[in-house]
Design a protein around this motif. Structure first.
Motif, PDB file in Angstrom:
ATOM      1  N   GLN A  35      -8.625   2.493  -0.352  1.00  6.78           N
ATOM      2  CA  GLN A  35      -9.636   2.355   0.667  1.00  6.78           C
ATOM      3  C   GLN A  35      -9.075   1.568   1.847  1.00  6.78           C
ATOM      4  OE1 GLN A  35     -13.249   2.938   0.466  1.00  6.78           O
ATOM      5  NE2 GLN A  35     -12.798   4.394  -1.129  1.00  6.78           N
ATOM      6  N   SER A  36      -9.341   2.011   3.071  1.00  3.86           N
ATOM      7  CA  SER A  36      -8.924   1.267   4.255  1.00  3.86           C
ATOM      8  C   SER A  36     -10.074   0.355   4.676  1.00  3.86           C
ATOM      9  CB  SER A  36      -8.567   2.224   5.386  1.00  3.86           C
ATOM     10  OG  SER A  36      -7.390   2.916   5.089  1.00  3.86           O
ATOM     11  N   LYS A  37      -9.886  -0.946   4.525  1.00  5.49           N
ATOM     12  CA  LYS A  37     -10.896  -1.917   4.921  1.00  5.49           C
ATOM     13  C   LYS A  37     -10.200  -3.233   5.181  1.00  5.49           C
ATOM     14  CE  LYS A  37     -13.159  -3.854   1.341  1.00  5.49           C
ATOM     15  NZ  LYS A  37     -14.064  -3.985   0.217  1.00  5.49           N
ATOM     16  N   GLU A  38     -10.880  -4.127   5.834  1.00  5.92           N
ATOM     17  CA  GLU A  38     -10.291  -5.427   6.143  1.00  5.92           C
ATOM     18  C   GLU A  38     -10.005  -6.176   4.857  1.00  5.92           C
ATOM     19  OE1 GLU A  38      -8.613  -8.239   8.439  1.00  5.92           O
ATOM     20  OE2 GLU A  38      -9.410  -6.318   9.094  1.00  5.92           O
ATOM     21  N   ASP A 305       0.098   7.889   7.818  1.00  6.98           N
ATOM     22  CA  ASP A 305      -0.431   7.832   9.175  1.00  6.98           C
ATOM     23  C   ASP A 305      -0.658   6.407   9.676  1.00  6.98           C
ATOM     24  OD1 ASP A 305      -0.567  10.634   9.439  1.00  6.98           O
ATOM     25  OD2 ASP A 305      -2.450  10.677   8.304  1.00  6.98           O
ATOM     26  N   MET A 306      -0.384   5.393   8.854  1.00  2.00           N
ATOM     27  CA  MET A 306      -0.626   4.027   9.291  1.00  2.00           C
ATOM     28  C   MET A 306       0.492   3.507  10.200  1.00  2.00           C
ATOM     29  SD  MET A 306      -1.067   0.498   7.079  1.00  2.00           S
ATOM     30  CE  MET A 306      -2.697   0.871   6.444  1.00  2.00           C
ATOM     31  N   PHE A 307       1.744   3.741   9.826  1.00  7.49           N
ATOM     32  CA  PHE A 307       2.863   3.248  10.617  1.00  7.49           C
ATOM     33  C   PHE A 307       2.995   4.081  11.888  1.00  7.49           C
ATOM     34  CE2 PHE A 307       5.557   1.473   6.819  1.00  7.49           C
ATOM     35  CZ  PHE A 307       4.467   0.693   6.432  1.00  7.49           C
ATOM     36  N   PRO A 308       3.637   3.541  12.912  1.00  4.51           N
ATOM     37  CA  PRO A 308       3.856   4.324  14.128  1.00  4.51           C
ATOM     38  C   PRO A 308       4.574   5.637  13.856  1.00  4.51           C
ATOM     39  CG  PRO A 308       4.344   2.016  14.540  1.00  4.51           C
ATOM     40  CD  PRO A 308       4.097   2.145  13.060  1.00  4.51           C
ATOM     41  N   GLU A 309       4.327   6.622  14.720  1.00  6.09           N
ATOM     42  CA  GLU A 309       4.838   7.973  14.527  1.00  6.09           C
ATOM     43  C   GLU A 309       6.352   8.025  14.397  1.00  6.09           C
ATOM     44  OE1 GLU A 309       4.481  12.100  14.021  1.00  6.09           O
ATOM     45  OE2 GLU A 309       2.918  10.545  14.081  1.00  6.09           O
ATOM     46  N   ARG A 364      13.762 -10.364  -4.487  1.00  6.15           N
ATOM     47  CA  ARG A 364      14.750  -9.276  -4.486  1.00  6.15           C
ATOM     48  C   ARG A 364      13.989  -7.947  -4.567  1.00  6.15           C
ATOM     49  NH1 ARG A 364      19.697 -10.226  -8.514  1.00  6.15           N
ATOM     50  NH2 ARG A 364      20.733  -8.956  -6.913  1.00  6.15           N
ATOM     51  N   PRO A 365      13.894  -7.213  -3.468  1.00 10.54           N
ATOM     52  CA  PRO A 365      13.151  -5.941  -3.479  1.00 10.54           C
ATOM     53  C   PRO A 365      13.764  -4.928  -4.440  1.00 10.54           C
ATOM     54  CG  PRO A 365      13.605  -6.676  -1.229  1.00 10.54           C
ATOM     55  CD  PRO A 365      14.416  -7.540  -2.143  1.00 10.54           C
ATOM     56  N   VAL A 366      12.900  -4.166  -5.103  1.00  6.53           N
ATOM     57  CA  VAL A 366      13.362  -3.177  -6.084  1.00  6.53           C
ATOM     58  C   VAL A 366      12.856  -1.780  -5.744  1.00  6.53           C
ATOM     59  CG1 VAL A 366      13.361  -2.487  -8.512  1.00  6.53           C
ATOM     60  CG2 VAL A 366      13.470  -4.907  -7.910  1.00  6.53           C
ATOM     61  N   ASP A 367      11.541  -1.587  -5.814  1.00  4.95           N
ATOM     62  CA  ASP A 367      10.980  -0.246  -5.637  1.00  4.95           C
ATOM     63  C   ASP A 367      10.039  -0.222  -4.438  1.00  4.95           C
ATOM     64  OD1 ASP A 367      10.605   2.428  -6.121  1.00  4.95           O
ATOM     65  OD2 ASP A 367       9.359   2.187  -7.895  1.00  4.95           O
ATOM     66  N   ILE A 368       9.821   0.978  -3.915  1.00  2.24           N
ATOM     67  CA  ILE A 368       8.923   1.213  -2.786  1.00  2.24           C
ATOM     68  C   ILE A 368       7.959   2.322  -3.180  1.00  2.24           C
ATOM     69  CG2 ILE A 368       8.770   2.041  -0.402  1.00  2.24           C
ATOM     70  CD1 ILE A 368      11.588   0.897   0.039  1.00  2.24           C
ATOM     71  N   LEU A 369       6.683   2.144  -2.851  1.00  6.51           N
ATOM     72  CA  LEU A 369       5.676   3.172  -3.102  1.00  6.51           C
ATOM     73  C   LEU A 369       4.694   3.140  -1.935  1.00  6.51           C
ATOM     74  CD1 LEU A 369       3.945   3.952  -6.475  1.00  6.51           C
ATOM     75  CD2 LEU A 369       2.539   3.609  -4.443  1.00  6.51           C
ATOM     76  N   PHE A 370       4.333   4.313  -1.412  1.00 13.24           N
ATOM     77  CA  PHE A 370       3.383   4.390  -0.312  1.00 13.24           C
ATOM     78  C   PHE A 370       2.005   4.776  -0.843  1.00 13.24           C
ATOM     79  CE2 PHE A 370       7.401   5.059   1.982  1.00 13.24           C
ATOM     80  CZ  PHE A 370       7.277   4.042   2.931  1.00 13.24           C
ATOM     81  N   LEU A 371       0.987   4.032  -0.419  1.00 14.89           N
ATOM     82  CA  LEU A 371      -0.387   4.339  -0.798  1.00 14.89           C
ATOM     83  C   LEU A 371      -0.960   5.417   0.114  1.00 14.89           C
ATOM     84  CD1 LEU A 371      -1.765   0.731  -1.449  1.00 14.89           C
ATOM     85  CD2 LEU A 371      -0.865   2.371  -3.106  1.00 14.89           C
ATOM     86  N   LYS A 372      -2.109   5.945  -0.263  1.00 12.70           N
ATOM     87  CA  LYS A 372      -2.705   7.046   0.494  1.00 12.70           C
ATOM     88  C   LYS A 372      -3.126   6.632   1.897  1.00 12.70           C
ATOM     89  CE  LYS A 372      -4.338   9.664  -3.503  1.00 12.70           C
ATOM     90  NZ  LYS A 372      -5.528  10.173  -4.242  1.00 12.70           N
ATOM     91  N   ASP A 373      -3.384   5.350   2.114  1.00 11.20           N
ATOM     92  CA  ASP A 373      -3.766   4.904   3.457  1.00 11.20           C
ATOM     93  C   ASP A 373      -2.547   4.701   4.354  1.00 11.20           C
ATOM     94  OD1 ASP A 373      -2.685   2.594   2.408  1.00 11.20           O
ATOM     95  OD2 ASP A 373      -4.222   1.282   3.276  1.00 11.20           O
ATOM     96  N   GLY A 374      -1.335   4.931   3.820  1.00 11.45           N
ATOM     97  CA  GLY A 374      -0.124   4.806   4.603  1.00 11.45           C
ATOM     98  C   GLY A 374       0.569   3.472   4.494  1.00 11.45           C
ATOM     99  N   SER A 375      -0.008   2.522   3.774  1.00 12.23           N
ATOM    100  CA  SER A 375       0.642   1.227   3.592  1.00 12.23           C
ATOM    101  C   SER A 375       1.740   1.331   2.541  1.00 12.23           C
ATOM    102  CB  SER A 375      -0.371   0.147   3.208  1.00 12.23           C
ATOM    103  OG  SER A 375      -1.014   0.469   1.991  1.00 12.23           O
ATOM    104  N   MET A 376       2.604   0.330   2.524  1.00 10.63           N
ATOM    105  CA  MET A 376       3.790   0.330   1.655  1.00 10.63           C
ATOM    106  C   MET A 376       3.681  -0.769   0.609  1.00 10.63           C
ATOM    107  SD  MET A 376       7.672  -0.871   2.741  1.00 10.63           S
ATOM    108  CE  MET A 376       8.160   0.563   3.677  1.00 10.63           C
TER     109      MET A 376
END
Length: 392
Positions: A35-38, A305-309, A364-376
């Protein structure tokens, strides 16, 4: 009469309010975790203010106390599954009120052998141990009473050196499973042809085959959203000094390609022990040579669609960081800019987990996953946390 009318009006208003509340709750339940919310940023002991992000981006904690958090996989109903390497544990995380913070962190199993890799398909959780693959069917309906898993494959090598596995399903519905080299540098494919490869199989464990060769230790791969090509990171060999060989970001365009290990590293560095057997020109060169010893793990393309084009279809890479270099490098999220299939830029996206002056790290970063709202989402096996990166 007036008293009765007033009572009916109040009752009607209360009923309307309750129905709306139920409707809102049901709508939220239909799309958990995305969900996209504050979002109210929760308190954390991690020094996130030390992290450097591009203008407009912010980072916050999605979950804490996830000891050794490594590979991530999202369930159909919004459960985030997390594997570990040294903790022998798999977790299930749930964001109960859709505020992008996992209030519920469940330990599903603590008896597994290096369950680094997790993947999700058709309601089932797949977990990779060193020598076998497990399947938990209908997992999200049984989180509180985990059933015994199905063993779909149990004949991988038992060596622990680079034995931890990252797994993922490709666009061909095959499960891709790497087998690392059982050493820093060695030639042991005559002993087992699966060493230093990426294999694939059907979801039930049948029809296993070798897809890519000469891959020393990949702990992250994905598929290009347009071409369908397999892109994967590879950790370069040690003990050749601080600055060689480079780690790699590679692209496999067809089955059977060889990427150089143990004969050639980074497309240009001849191995001092095995390099005389074959020239570097015999092998597929990296799309992007990366820093020596940065230990690249996850690679993912941005399609949200959250991050710049401008970030669309660029590759984000989690650099876990060096362990034996005289001065530490990595410990960051890097960005590989692409023009079609060609890399045209390699730069830092997020850093600050490493204090370069003190040579101390808090993550130490390991994995990356993008959510449906475009966040990481970013997992961190040193800070025992998962972060969420957003753009306003």
């Amino acid at each position: 009469m007036i008293r009765n009318i007033t009572f009916l009006m109040v009752l009607s208003l209360l009923t309307f309010a309750c129905n709306n509340k139920v409707k809102e709750k049901n709508e939220a339940a239909d799309n958990p975790i995305n969900q996209s919310k504050e979002t109210v940023i929760p308190e954390t002991s991690l020094p996130l203010s030390n992290l450097n992000l591009p203008p407009g981006f912010k980072i916050q904690v999605f979950a804490e106390g996830v000891d050794g958090a490594r590979s991530m996989a999202m369930g159909d109903n919004g459960t985030l599954f997390v594997g570990t390497r040294n903790e022998n544990t798999i977790y299930a995380l749930q964001d109960l009120d859709n505020d992008f913070y996992a209030e519920k962190v469940m330990v599903l199993d603590t008896t597994l052998e290096v369950p680094n890799g997790v993947a999700f398909k058709d309601g089932a959780l797949y977990v990779a141990e060193v020598s076998r693959l497990l399947r938990y069917p209908n997992i999200e309906e049984q989180l509180s009473n985990l059933p015994e898993p199905e063993v779909i494959y149990d004949d991988y090598p038992t060596e622990f050196h680079h034995g931890w596995k990252y797994i993922a399903f490709g666009p061909d519905d095959k499960l891709y499973v790497p087998v690392g080299a059982p050493c820093n540098i060695c030639e042991r494919t005559d002993e087992d042809e699966r060493f230093a490869t990426i294999t694939r199989m059907d979801p039930d464990g049948s029809n296993r085959e070798i897809y890519a060769k000469g891959v020393r230790n990949t702990v992250g791969f994905t598929w290009h959203p347009e071409t369908g090509d397999l892109w994967f990171t590879d950790n370069g060999r040690d003990m050749l000094g601080d600055d060689i060989p480079p780690c790699e970001l590679n692209r496999a365009t067809e089955m059977g390609q060889h990427f150089g290990y143990p004969y050639c590293h980074g497309g240009t560095v001849k191995d001092p022990e095995f390099g005389d057997k074959f020239p570097c020109s015999d092998f597929i060169s990296p799309v992007q040579p990366m820093g020596a010893h940065v230990a690249p793990l996850a690679v993912k393309f941005y399609r949200g669609d959250m991050f710049p084009e401008k970030y669309k279809d660029y590759a984000f890479v989690a650099e876990h960081g060096s362990w034996n270099r005289s001065s530490k490098v990595g410990y960051r999220i890097s960005l590989v800019k692409l023009d079609g299939n060609e890399a045209v830029g390699y730069e830092t996206f997020i850093d600050g987990w490493l204090d370069e002056e003190k040579q101390e790290a808090f993550g130490r970063p390991v994995d990356i996953l993008f959510l449906k709202d475009g966040s990481m989402l970013i997992s961190d096996d040193f800070g025992d946390a998962i972060y969420r990166v957003t753009y306003n």
